[in-house]
Design an enzyme around this catalytic site. Structure first.
Site, PDB file in Angstrom:
ATOM      1  N   HIS A 181       0.829  -1.203   0.000  1.00  9.36           N
ATOM      2  CA  HIS A 181       0.000   0.000   0.000  1.00  9.36           C
ATOM      3  C   HIS A 181       0.868   1.259   0.000  1.00  9.36           C
ATOM      4  O   HIS A 181       0.468   2.291  -0.548  1.00  9.36           O
ATOM      5  CB  HIS A 181      -0.912   0.034   1.236  1.00  9.36           C
ATOM      6  CG  HIS A 181      -1.988  -0.999   1.232  1.00  9.36           C
ATOM      7  ND1 HIS A 181      -1.786  -2.277   1.662  1.00  9.36           N
ATOM      8  CD2 HIS A 181      -3.282  -0.924   0.828  1.00  9.36           C
ATOM      9  CE1 HIS A 181      -2.911  -2.961   1.548  1.00  9.36           C
ATOM     10  NE2 HIS A 181      -3.826  -2.165   1.044  1.00  9.36           N
ATOM     11  N   ASP A 252      -5.313  -5.412  -7.600  1.00  9.86           N
ATOM     12  CA  ASP A 252      -5.380  -4.678  -6.352  1.00  9.86           C
ATOM     13  C   ASP A 252      -5.484  -3.196  -6.720  1.00  9.86           C
ATOM     14  O   ASP A 252      -5.460  -2.830  -7.906  1.00  9.86           O
ATOM     15  CB  ASP A 252      -4.156  -4.975  -5.492  1.00  9.86           C
ATOM     16  CG  ASP A 252      -4.440  -4.844  -3.989  1.00  9.86           C
ATOM     17  OD1 ASP A 252      -5.401  -4.146  -3.625  1.00  9.86           O
ATOM     18  OD2 ASP A 252      -3.692  -5.437  -3.191  1.00  9.86           O
TER      19      ASP A 252
END
Length: 343
Positions: A181, A252
């Site tokens: 992330h 993702d």
């Protein structure tokens, strides 16, 4: 009107004009919800109804709702344990762990089903190597065979609740410490090492009929210089051909810093789609969403449209009130209350 390949987020608990404009765009095919989009089950149902009314066939509505620290909806929803708890139970009583996994999957799916959500990005098939900052207790176990067995029973529960399973993060995010992330993530192991460990749950779940996979923003340089979600080697050669997966591949979030080496959101989107993703996610970045919708050129393959259609929730429960009158649901709630005692 057919669905497009882009899944976007929205701003709040109701649709605003910018949300509607983006969701009406031909490239948009889905919505992912976050905690900021949730107040209670009644509000969530009204929101999903409004989203479904925008297009026919309706936009897919997804959420990361795994249990433990990754459970977006809490008020009015059953508190679900982190998957590691099921692994702990397995160590003492595998039969009980299988039963609990099935009950957790059913409750998770049934509550989302009753509120109009199509799918959750679960189960986590990553292995608990004991060193990942982002996976941690989201993983079932260190043993890949145990991960596969518990995930299979969770998937059975999801299916009873009308929902397909999406395994993540292919081909495995549990070995590295980095969080994709926020930073570039690299796993330097050989393919043989990954195949004999992290790929086992994915292979097993595909054999069990897994409907969806989410790829990892992790680079495995021994296999390809690109992150797995942008790699034809991983998605087309290994996942599609070698593992014979014919379900839906989700990227993702393309806004994550783990893929910042791509120059633009458009280049990320094209790379992911050309690598083999059926649907790409763009979250928490309205500017990038607008840029992508204005510039992306992509014609949805018939195979992708078919795969996405199969991800829609099979509506079984009219409302949360009706759900709580269901004896199978109340039995499952009673059973998993014991998990809290084992934590």
């Amino acid at each position: 009107m057919s669905l497009g390949p882009v899944m976007l987020d929205i701003e709040g608990t109701q649709l605003n004009t910018d949300d509607i404009r983006r969701l009406e765009h031909p490239l948009t095919g889905g919505v992912i919800l976050f905690s900021r989009n949730y107040e209670n089950s009644h509000q969530l149902t009204e929101l999903t109804n409004a989203i479904h009314a925008i297009k026919k066939p309706h936009l897919l509505i997804a959420v990361d709702h795994e249990g433990g620290r990754v459970q977006r909806f809490r008020n009015d929803f059953t508190h679900l344990p982190p998957m590691r708890e099921l692994g702990f139970i397995w160590n003492d009583n595998p039969t009980k762990a299988r039963q609990f996994a099935k009950h957790v999957g059913f409750i998770l799916a049934a509550e989302l089903n009753a509120c109009g959500v199509d799918l959750s990005f679960t189960p986590v098939l990553d292995i608990d190597h004991g060193q990942s900052s982002v996976i941690g207790d989201r993983a079932f176990h260190r043993n890949p065979q145990v991960v596969a067995e518990l995930a299979r029973h969770l998937m059975t529960g999801l299916e009873l609740g009308g929902m397909s399973a999406v395994g993540k993060h292919f081909p495995g995010h549990g070995y590295i410490q980095a969080d994709s992330h926020i930073e570039k993530s690299v796993d330097n192991r050989s393919y043989v090492d990954i195949e004999m460990d992290d790929l086992i749950p994915f292979r097993s779940m595909i054999d069990f009929g897994l409907a969806g996979v989410m790829s990892a923003h992790v680079i495995y340089p021994q296999i390809d210089k690109l992150p797995a979600g942008f790699s034809k080697m991983w998605l087309q050669k290994i996942l599609r051909t070698d593992l014979q997966f014919d379900g839906c591949i989700f990227s993702d979030d393309l806004s994550m810093h783990g893929v910042a080496h791509f120059n633009s959101i458009n280049s990320r989107a094209n790379a992911a789609l050309n690598a083999g993703c059926d649907m790409i996610l763009v979250c928490n970045n309205p500017q990038a969403s607008d840029e992508l919708l204005a510039s992306l050129q992509w014609e949805m393959p018939a195979a992708s449209l078919s795969r996405l259609a199969k991800m829609r929730c099979k509506k079984q429960f009219e409302s949360m009130t009706k759900l709580h009158e269901n004896t199978t649901f109340t039995h499952a709630i009673k059973q998993i209350s014991a998990i809290e005692l084992s934590a």
